[in-house]
Design a protein around this motif. Sequence first.
Motif, mmCIF file in Angstrom:
data_model
loop_
_atom_site.group_PDB
_atom_site.id
_atom_site.type_symbol
_atom_site.label_atom_id
_atom_site.label_comp_id
_atom_site.label_asym_id
_atom_site.label_seq_id
_atom_site.Cartn_x
_atom_site.Cartn_y
_atom_site.Cartn_z
ATOM 1 N N HIS A 146 8.536 1.473 -5.147
ATOM 2 C CA HIS A 146 7.680 0.529 -5.859
ATOM 3 C C HIS A 146 6.698 -0.149 -4.921
ATOM 4 O O HIS A 146 5.526 -0.329 -5.254
ATOM 5 N N GLU A 147 7.174 -0.497 -3.738
ATOM 6 C CA GLU A 147 6.279 -1.134 -2.763
ATOM 7 C C GLU A 147 5.137 -0.198 -2.387
ATOM 8 O O GLU A 147 3.979 -0.616 -2.288
ATOM 9 N N ALA A 148 5.474 1.097 -2.179
ATOM 10 C CA ALA A 148 4.438 2.066 -1.815
ATOM 11 C C ALA A 148 3.434 2.227 -2.953
ATOM 12 O O ALA A 148 2.225 2.323 -2.724
ATOM 13 N N LEU A 149 3.939 2.237 -4.172
ATOM 14 C CA LEU A 149 3.059 2.372 -5.338
ATOM 15 C C LEU A 149 2.123 1.168 -5.425
ATOM 16 O O LEU A 149 0.920 1.312 -5.706
ATOM 17 N N ASP A 150 2.674 -0.002 -5.167
ATOM 18 C CA ASP A 150 1.848 -1.205 -5.179
ATOM 19 C C ASP A 150 0.790 -1.160 -4.094
ATOM 20 O O ASP A 150 -0.361 -1.560 -4.294
ATOM 21 N N GLU A 151 1.195 -0.664 -2.944
ATOM 22 C CA GLU A 151 0.266 -0.624 -1.816
ATOM 23 C C GLU A 151 -0.908 0.308 -2.103
ATOM 24 O O GLU A 151 -2.052 -0.023 -1.840
ATOM 25 N N GLU A 152 -0.581 1.485 -2.650
ATOM 26 C CA GLU A 152 -1.616 2.492 -2.905
ATOM 27 C C GLU A 152 -2.447 2.137 -4.121
ATOM 28 O O GLU A 152 -3.520 2.695 -4.329
ATOM 29 N N GLY A 153 -1.940 1.231 -4.949
ATOM 30 C CA GLY A 153 -2.598 0.969 -6.236
ATOM 31 C C GLY A 153 -2.142 2.035 -7.211
ATOM 32 O O GLY A 153 -1.798 3.148 -6.818
ATOM 33 N N ALA A 154 -2.121 1.697 -8.477
ATOM 34 C CA ALA A 154 -1.537 2.615 -9.445
ATOM 35 C C ALA A 154 -2.514 3.722 -9.844
ATOM 36 O O ALA A 154 -2.431 4.837 -9.358
ATOM 37 N N GLY A 155 -3.464 3.425 -10.690
ATOM 38 C CA GLY A 155 -4.409 4.455 -11.122
ATOM 39 C C GLY A 155 -3.754 5.399 -12.095
ATOM 40 O O GLY A 155 -2.542 5.349 -12.332
ATOM 41 N N PRO A 156 -4.571 6.308 -12.658
ATOM 42 C CA PRO A 156 -4.055 7.189 -13.712
ATOM 43 C C PRO A 156 -2.996 8.168 -13.197
ATOM 44 O O PRO A 156 -2.195 8.677 -13.959
ATOM 45 N N GLY A 157 -2.966 8.448 -11.862
ATOM 46 C CA GLY A 157 -2.050 9.472 -11.343
ATOM 47 C C GLY A 157 -0.688 8.938 -10.942
ATOM 48 O O GLY A 157 0.082 9.645 -10.313
ATOM 49 N N TRP A 158 -0.353 7.722 -11.348
ATOM 50 C CA TRP A 158 0.875 7.127 -10.814
ATOM 51 C C TRP A 158 2.138 7.864 -11.211
ATOM 52 O O TRP A 158 3.115 7.890 -10.473
ATOM 53 N N ARG A 159 2.118 8.527 -12.376
ATOM 54 C CA ARG A 159 3.330 9.250 -12.793
ATOM 55 C C ARG A 159 3.639 10.401 -11.849
ATOM 56 O O ARG A 159 4.791 10.623 -11.482
#
Lengths: 309, 309
Positions: free
Chosen positions: B234-247
């Motif tokens: 979750h931290e990495a996802l937050d860092e990178e920003g979500a965007g449409p490709g998060w899944r």
Amino acid sequence: MNRRPVESRSLVYAVEEAYATQIPVGRHPVAMLDLAVPADGVDANVHPTKREIRLQRERLAFSALQQSVRATLVQTIGIPAYGEPGRRPASMPASPFAGSDVPMFPYDQSAGAWGEVDRPLLGTLRILGQVGLTYIICEGGAGLYLVDQHAAHERVVLERLERDMGRHGQSQLLLEPVVVTLPRAVRGDLDEYVAALRDLGFSAEPFGEEEVVVRAVPAALRPRHIDGVLQETHEALDEEGAGPGWRARLAVLLSCKTAVKAGQRLEVAEMQALLEQLDEANLCNTCSHGRPTAVLLSHSRLEREFGRR
Amino acid sequence: MNRRPVESRSLVYAVEEAYATQIPVGRHPVAMLDLAVPADGVDANVHPTKREIRLQRERLAFSALQQSVRATLVQTIGIPAYGEPGRRPASMPASPFAGSDVPMFPYDQSAGAWGEVDRPLLGTLRILGQVGLTYIICEGGAGLYLVDQHAAHERVVLERLERDMGRHGQSQLLLEPVVVTLPRAVRGDLDEYVAALRDLGFSAEPFGEEEVVVRAVPAALRPRHIDGVLQETHEALDEEGAGPGWRARLAVLLSCKTAVKAGQRLEVAEMQALLEQLDEANLCNTCSHGRPTAVLLSHSRLEREFGRR
């Protein structure tokens, strides 16, 4: 020479001799030497433009220069990084003779402040194993070390031969004397050839016109198969042609023919012993043909290779 | 398209998707595609110059193209040689669709005559050991193989995650349910996030407004420390920003956070198992970030390095 550019075949030859077995055959060192000799020790009136000189004590200058250059090389040996063999001259000191007041001969080891030499003791590395029955793979603090077993052993044998030269007490008596034929390339020089063998620590005598009988071999060479080793050495000498340097080449060829070959399986203990012996050698970074004995695949290079940074 | 140059964002995207996790982030594939579709399946009158087209069954073409490119990649995977990471596209076939009569979809594995793929089974290599607690060193017929343990394991986990996707029977029940906070980057999409976790094989439910309770994890992930793994993801996802490709990124991040790290000591049996698992993966030559899993230091390169030829 005394701040004047001069040519001297003798001094050039001294530098090349100092680099012997250190760089690959066919390559030559590049050097600039700053030499100071007493004004009355040099005759500059040999050539109209004074480019050539004659040294009063040329032999002394020659051997002092050779020893000095070689000692500098010994001090600055490093393990080449993978991908740049021979291209890195280790960490050459900015000025080997800091200031101009350091006497060239004798070479004073404590006088040089070289900066750290980045060659670890290979014997302390962790041995992973042998690859292709040719390379010893080890791990050290700086990364992965690859050691060429033949090149390493060749250097070890050569240094031992040179160290024991003249110390005949070190010879090993053969159970049965061995008779070998004189190399064709030195035919006619039987006595000189026998003398060369004796210098190396052999006990040898002429046997008829074209053969030599060998009764003892230098401790550095293993007495096993010494007839085969001498035979191969002679063949190599014949192939290369003799020339004035054949006495020096004899030791190199003997070390090559005696050393562990590529393709020979080594136990871990044997690899360990070889690395420790290589640590004892002075010019341990090349074999007697100037090929590297070890290369380092550094951690940072591995990291770049795997895109880790 | 039918021998006419066209632009199609959809097809470009299909190719990029096929290369996903195969090349480093920020790099893009270069491709020329020769596509044939029935004339009545394509509308060329979208743009005055006819450079753009509209496909009648675009979704089908998209997924067929993506699968076809990916299958070609799987077929042509080789281990990069040391010193040229990513620069060698393995042995790409001269013409993947020999002639024009080979149907693009479905991809027919037997139809391709690729020439030999030079990737050996890593599991059959002789393991020498681990270097820097990061790389597995092995010997094979072609030379010395260096395997990045984290990159290799990351790929193994990712492929298992993708393979098991939707097969919930494979999940492993946790002894105690774990509660984790929703990544800030997907805040407001709690239901969609829970659905994404379920697709991956988690048993998960919303827990209040901003938390998720996890009761089972996909078989591909080890249940140990799953709360920590999810937290890091979750931290990495937050860092990178979500965007449409998060899944899609969720699986990649989970594989990265679950995989063996650099600096972790491995037993020989563990290294052996990892190499065998990597052999089972399709896209085994890169980790999910496009870094190489293995590089080959070939015998001929070693020979050149040591001046053996």
